[in-house]
Design an enzyme around this catalytic site. Structure first.
Site, PDB file in Angstrom:
ATOM      1  N   ASP A   1     -15.771   7.750   2.011  1.00  0.00           N
ATOM      2  CA  ASP A   1     -14.885   8.746   1.257  1.00  0.00           C
ATOM      3  C   ASP A   1     -15.850   9.182  -0.089  1.00  0.00           C
ATOM      4  O   ASP A   1     -15.748  10.257  -0.572  1.00  0.00           O
ATOM      5  CB  ASP A   1     -13.582   8.226   0.845  1.00  0.00           C
ATOM      6  CG  ASP A   1     -13.627   7.099   0.216  1.00  0.00           C
ATOM      7  OD1 ASP A   1     -14.640   6.296   0.033  1.00  0.00           O
ATOM      8  OD2 ASP A   1     -12.663   6.850  -0.329  1.00  0.00           O
ATOM      9  N   ASN A   2     -16.414   8.160  -0.546  1.00  0.00           N
ATOM     10  CA  ASN A   2     -17.485   8.403  -1.754  1.00  0.00           C
ATOM     11  C   ASN A   2     -18.292   7.383  -2.197  1.00  0.00           C
ATOM     12  O   ASN A   2     -18.215   6.496  -1.189  1.00  0.00           O
ATOM     13  CB  ASN A   2     -16.404   8.830  -2.757  1.00  0.00           C
ATOM     14  CG  ASN A   2     -15.413   7.752  -3.297  1.00  0.00           C
ATOM     15  OD1 ASN A   2     -14.200   8.044  -2.893  1.00  0.00           O
ATOM     16  ND2 ASN A   2     -15.844   6.468  -3.438  1.00  0.00           N
TER      17      ASN A   2
ATOM     18  N   CYS B   1     -11.340   9.366  -4.066  1.00  0.00           N
ATOM     19  CA  CYS B   1     -10.584   9.002  -2.835  1.00  0.00           C
ATOM     20  C   CYS B   1      -9.742  10.257  -2.335  1.00  0.00           C
ATOM     21  O   CYS B   1     -10.026  10.669  -0.975  1.00  0.00           O
ATOM     22  CB  CYS B   1      -9.889   7.797  -2.887  1.00  0.00           C
ATOM     23  SG  CYS B   1     -10.819   6.299  -3.252  1.00  0.00           S
TER      24      CYS B   1
ATOM     25  N   LYS C   1     -19.702   6.369  -7.554  1.00  0.00           N
ATOM     26  CA  LYS C   1     -18.348   7.001  -7.451  1.00  0.00           C
ATOM     27  C   LYS C   1     -17.733   7.536  -8.774  1.00  0.00           C
ATOM     28  O   LYS C   1     -18.420   7.055  -9.761  1.00  0.00           O
ATOM     29  CB  LYS C   1     -17.305   5.679  -6.987  1.00  0.00           C
ATOM     30  CG  LYS C   1     -15.933   6.198  -6.929  1.00  0.00           C
ATOM     31  CD  LYS C   1     -15.091   5.071  -6.538  1.00  0.00           C
ATOM     32  CE  LYS C   1     -13.487   5.487  -6.784  1.00  0.00           C
ATOM     33  NZ  LYS C   1     -12.740   4.196  -6.299  1.00  0.00           N
TER      34      LYS C   1
ATOM     35  N   LYS D   1      -5.904   3.111   5.092  1.00  0.00           N
ATOM     36  CA  LYS D   1      -5.339   3.564   3.839  1.00  0.00           C
ATOM     37  C   LYS D   1      -5.284   5.209   3.999  1.00  0.00           C
ATOM     38  O   LYS D   1      -6.128   6.043   4.255  1.00  0.00           O
ATOM     39  CB  LYS D   1      -6.553   3.574   2.676  1.00  0.00           C
ATOM     40  CG  LYS D   1      -6.535   4.386   1.420  1.00  0.00           C
ATOM     41  CD  LYS D   1      -7.928   3.780   0.661  1.00  0.00           C
ATOM     42  CE  LYS D   1      -7.687   4.476  -0.469  1.00  0.00           C
ATOM     43  NZ  LYS D   1      -8.819   4.189  -1.477  1.00  0.00           N
TER      44      LYS D   1
ATOM     45  N   ASP E   1     -14.367   3.110   2.545  1.00  0.00           N
ATOM     46  CA  ASP E   1     -13.831   3.341   1.255  1.00  0.00           C
ATOM     47  C   ASP E   1     -15.173   2.689  -0.100  1.00  0.00           C
ATOM     48  O   ASP E   1     -15.177   1.533   0.104  1.00  0.00           O
ATOM     49  CB  ASP E   1     -12.641   2.470   1.221  1.00  0.00           C
ATOM     50  CG  ASP E   1     -11.872   2.918  -0.140  1.00  0.00           C
ATOM     51  OD1 ASP E   1     -12.065   4.155  -0.783  1.00  0.00           O
ATOM     52  OD2 ASP E   1     -10.917   2.360  -0.126  1.00  0.00           O
ATOM     53  N   ASP E   2     -15.466   3.654  -0.705  1.00  0.00           N
ATOM     54  CA  ASP E   2     -16.323   3.284  -1.629  1.00  0.00           C
ATOM     55  C   ASP E   2     -17.483   2.609  -1.145  1.00  0.00           C
ATOM     56  O   ASP E   2     -18.125   1.791  -1.763  1.00  0.00           O
ATOM     57  CB  ASP E   2     -15.764   2.324  -2.648  1.00  0.00           C
ATOM     58  CG  ASP E   2     -14.520   2.910  -3.722  1.00  0.00           C
ATOM     59  OD1 ASP E   2     -14.566   4.205  -3.126  1.00  0.00           O
ATOM     60  OD2 ASP E   2     -14.061   2.393  -4.502  1.00  0.00           O
TER      61      ASP E   2
ATOM     62  N   HIS F   1      -3.510   7.615   1.195  1.00  0.00           N
ATOM     63  CA  HIS F   1      -3.842   8.186  -0.194  1.00  0.00           C
ATOM     64  C   HIS F   1      -3.737   9.467  -0.236  1.00  0.00           C
ATOM     65  O   HIS F   1      -4.394  10.334  -1.065  1.00  0.00           O
ATOM     66  CB  HIS F   1      -5.137   7.671  -0.418  1.00  0.00           C
ATOM     67  CG  HIS F   1      -5.179   7.249  -1.859  1.00  0.00           C
ATOM     68  ND1 HIS F   1      -6.531   6.747  -2.428  1.00  0.00           N
ATOM     69  CD2 HIS F   1      -4.365   7.256  -2.878  1.00  0.00           C
ATOM     70  CE1 HIS F   1      -6.058   6.566  -3.725  1.00  0.00           C
ATOM     71  NE2 HIS F   1      -4.810   7.080  -4.118  1.00  0.00           N
TER      72      HIS F   1
ATOM     73  N   ARG G   1     -10.396  12.740   1.183  1.00  0.00           N
ATOM     74  CA  ARG G   1      -9.430  12.246   2.574  1.00  0.00           C
ATOM     75  C   ARG G   1      -8.860  13.684   2.788  1.00  0.00           C
ATOM     76  O   ARG G   1      -8.675  14.273   3.836  1.00  0.00           O
ATOM     77  CB  ARG G   1      -8.617  11.332   2.352  1.00  0.00           C
ATOM     78  CG  ARG G   1      -9.166   9.982   2.006  1.00  0.00           C
ATOM     79  CD  ARG G   1      -8.449   8.907   1.305  1.00  0.00           C
ATOM     80  NE  ARG G   1      -9.291   7.948   1.088  1.00  0.00           N
ATOM     81  CZ  ARG G   1      -9.745   6.720   1.800  1.00  0.00           C
ATOM     82  NH1 ARG G   1      -9.253   6.758   3.133  1.00  0.00           N
ATOM     83  NH2 ARG G   1     -10.570   5.765   1.402  1.00  0.00           N
TER      84      ARG G   1
ATOM     85  N   SER H   1      -4.159   3.187  -2.556  1.00  0.00           N
ATOM     86  CA  SER H   1      -5.306   2.453  -2.337  1.00  0.00           C
ATOM     87  C   SER H   1      -4.712   1.028  -2.727  1.00  0.00           C
ATOM     88  O   SER H   1      -3.677   0.809  -3.375  1.00  0.00           O
ATOM     89  CB  SER H   1      -6.111   2.811  -3.399  1.00  0.00           C
ATOM     90  OG  SER H   1      -7.220   1.877  -3.834  1.00  0.00           O
TER      91      SER H   1
ATOM     92  N   HIS I   1     -13.884  -1.121  -0.954  1.00  0.00           N
ATOM     93  CA  HIS I   1     -13.047  -0.789  -2.357  1.00  0.00           C
ATOM     94  C   HIS I   1     -12.872  -2.104  -3.053  1.00  0.00           C
ATOM     95  O   HIS I   1     -12.267  -3.164  -2.406  1.00  0.00           O
ATOM     96  CB  HIS I   1     -11.801  -0.039  -2.102  1.00  0.00           C
ATOM     97  CG  HIS I   1     -11.237   0.672  -3.265  1.00  0.00           C
ATOM     98  ND1 HIS I   1     -10.817  -0.074  -4.384  1.00  0.00           N
ATOM     99  CD2 HIS I   1     -11.124   1.870  -3.643  1.00  0.00           C
ATOM    100  CE1 HIS I   1     -10.455   0.716  -5.272  1.00  0.00           C
ATOM    101  NE2 HIS I   1     -10.427   1.981  -4.898  1.00  0.00           N
TER     102      HIS I   1
END
Length: 386
Positions: free
Chosen positions: A285-286, A73, A306, A127, A33-34, A129, A77, A154, A233
C-alpha cells in the site's frame, strides 16, 4: 453426400471451438502493509527470508517502477479497488479511524463489483481500512464481496499502543490509554472476536483464504480473492511458526509470516489444479515507516518512506504471476495500483459501465513485454510580456 460431410465437419469445428474456450481466470491480489521497496530478498535485501515471494518473482514478472497512488493506507486502498484517484472518492488525504463516520462511498465501483456480474465468487481477507460507518454500512460485504474475514482498520488503532505479540515468550502487551475500543475481528458484518488474538490471526486468515479457493474450485466458479495483510505494519506480530525464525528480528518474523501466507495460497492453487488459470498480483500500500528504524522496514536506495511523496514512500515492490501466461522476467515500465482494476477488467471482459478511471490496462506489459503506451504532457502556464 458431400454436403453431409461438410455439415459434419462444420459441426465438429463448432464443437472444438466451444470446448477450447478458456474458463474465466481466477484473480488474487496480495496487498502488503508498509512494506518497503528494499525489504524482499528478490528486491535485494541480504537477510530477509522470503522464499515464496522470491519464487513468485522468479516465475513471474517483477516490476522495478511500480507505484502506489498514495504514501498512506486508506487512500492507497481506495485507489487500488476502484482504479480511481483517492480524491475522487474522498478517501483523502489521511487515513480512517475507528470513530470515522465515513468510508468508501457505495456508489464507487470496486473490483469485486465489476466481477460479480460475471459469476465470480468474491472474498476479502485482512485489513479493510475503508470505513465501517453507521450500521456497518461501508464494510466489504456492501462493496461487492460475498465474504469477509478481517479487521476493518489498522491493527494499531486499538487502545493499546506499541503492542507486541510474539509467542510463546513475549505476550501481547502495551500501554492501553487511548480511550478507544479493542480491535475487533469481523466475519462478514458480525464481530467474531474482540479483542483480536494476534498470534493466531494469520492462521485464521490463511485457512479462510485457502478454504475459499478450494470451495470455489470444487464449485467450478471463478473467484476473486483480495488478501490485504497487516504485515509488516508496526507494531509487528507473528504466530508460533514464524517467531524467532528470521534474521531481522520482530520485523523479519512478521515478514516471514506474510511470506508463508503467499506459500499457502500457492499450495492451495496447486492442490485444486487451478494454478495455471489464476492471475496473482502482489504489491504494497505504501512505503516503510522509517521512523521505527529496524522495526519499520527498508526502502532500499530510495529516499524517505511512508507519509512522504518521495520515491521511498510510493514506489513499491510488485510482482505479476500467471504460469504459462506471463513470461518470467523484469520490467522497468511505469505502472501503479490505479492500473490493477483496468487490467482485471481487460482480462475478464468485465464491463465498466462508463466509470471514469485513472488507471490503464497493463496487458501489453504483462503478456507482450511491451511498453507503456500512455504519455502525459504537463504544461506550464507562463505569462509572456511581449
Amino acid at each position: 453426400m458431400r454436403l453431409h460431410a461438410v455439415l459434419v465437419l462444420f459441426c465438429l469445428g463448432l464443437s472444438q471451438k466451444a470446448f477450447s474456450v478458456s474458463p474465466p481466470p481466477n484473480i488474487i491480489i496480495i496487498f502488503a502493509d508498509d512494506l518497503g521497496f528494499g525489504d524482499l530478498g528478490c528486491f535485494g535485501h541480504p537477510s530477509s527470508r522470503t522464499p515464496n515471494l522470491d519464487r513468485l518473482a522468479a516465475g513471474g514478472l517483477r516490476f522495478t517502477d511500480f507505484y502506489s497512488s498514495s504514501p498512506v493506507c486508506s487512500p492507497s486502498r481506495a485507489a487500488l479497488l476502484t482504479g480511481r484517484y483517492q480524491t475522487r472518492s474522498g478517501i483523502y488525504p489521511g487515513v480512517l479511524y475507528p470513530g470515522s463516520r465515513g468510508g468508501l462511498p457505495l456508489n464507487e465501483t470496486t473490483i469485486a463489483e465489476i466481477l460479480k456480474p460475471l459469476g465470480y465468487a468474491t472474498a476479502m481477507v485482512g485489513k479493510w481500512h475503508l470505513g465501517v460507518g453507521p450500521n456497518r454500512t461501508y464494510l466489504p460485504i456492501n462493496q461487492g464481496f460475498d465474504q469477509y474475514l478481517g479487521v476493518p482498520y489498522s491493527h494499531d488503532q486499538g487502545p493499546c499502543q506499541n503492542l507486541t505479540c510474539f509467542p510463546p515468550n513475549i505476550k501481547c502487551f502495551g500501554k492501553c490509554d487511548q480511550g478507544v475500543v479493542t480491535v475487533p475481528l469481523f466475519l462478514n458484518d458480525k464481530i467474531q472476536q474482540q479483542p483480536v488474538h494476534f498470534p493466531d490471526l494469520v492462521a485464521s486468515y490463511d485457512k479462510f483464504a485457502t478454504d475459499f479457493i478450494s470451495s470455489s474450485a470444487k464449485g467450478k466458479r471463478p473467484f476473486f480473492l483480495y488478501y490485504a495483510s497487516h504485515h509488516t505494519h508496526y507494531p509487528q506480530f507473528a504466530g508460533k511458526q514464524s517467531t524467532g525464525q528470521s534474521l531481522r528480528g520482530p520485523f523479519g518474523d512478521a515478514l516471514l509470516e506474510f511470506d508463508n501466507t503467499v506459500g499457502a495460497l500457492l499450495e492451495a492453487l496447486v492442490a485444486s489444479g487451478i494454478q495455471n488459470n489464476t492471475f496473482m498480483f502482489f504489491t504494497s500500500d505504501n512505503g516503510p515507516e522509517l521512523m521505527r528504524m529496524s522495526r519499520g522496514g527498508n526502502a532500499g536506495l530510495l529516499k524517505c518512506g511512508k507519509g512522504t511523496t518521495y520515491e521511498g514512500g510510493m514506489r513499491e515492490p510488485a510482482i505479476a504471476y500467471w504460469p504459462g501466461k506471463i513470461q518470467p522476467g523484469v520490467t522497468h515500465e511505469l505502472a501503479s495500483t490505479l492500473d490493477v482494476l483496468p487490467t482485471i477488467a481487460g482480462l475478464t471482459g468485465a464491463k465498466l459501465h462508463g466509470v471514469q478511471l485513472d488507471g490503464y490496462d497493463m496487458s501489453n506489459i504483462l503478456f507482450n513485454k511491451g511498453m507503456v503506451t500512455v504519455f502525459f504532457l504537463y504544461t506550464c502556464h507562463v505569462q509572456l510580456n511581449i
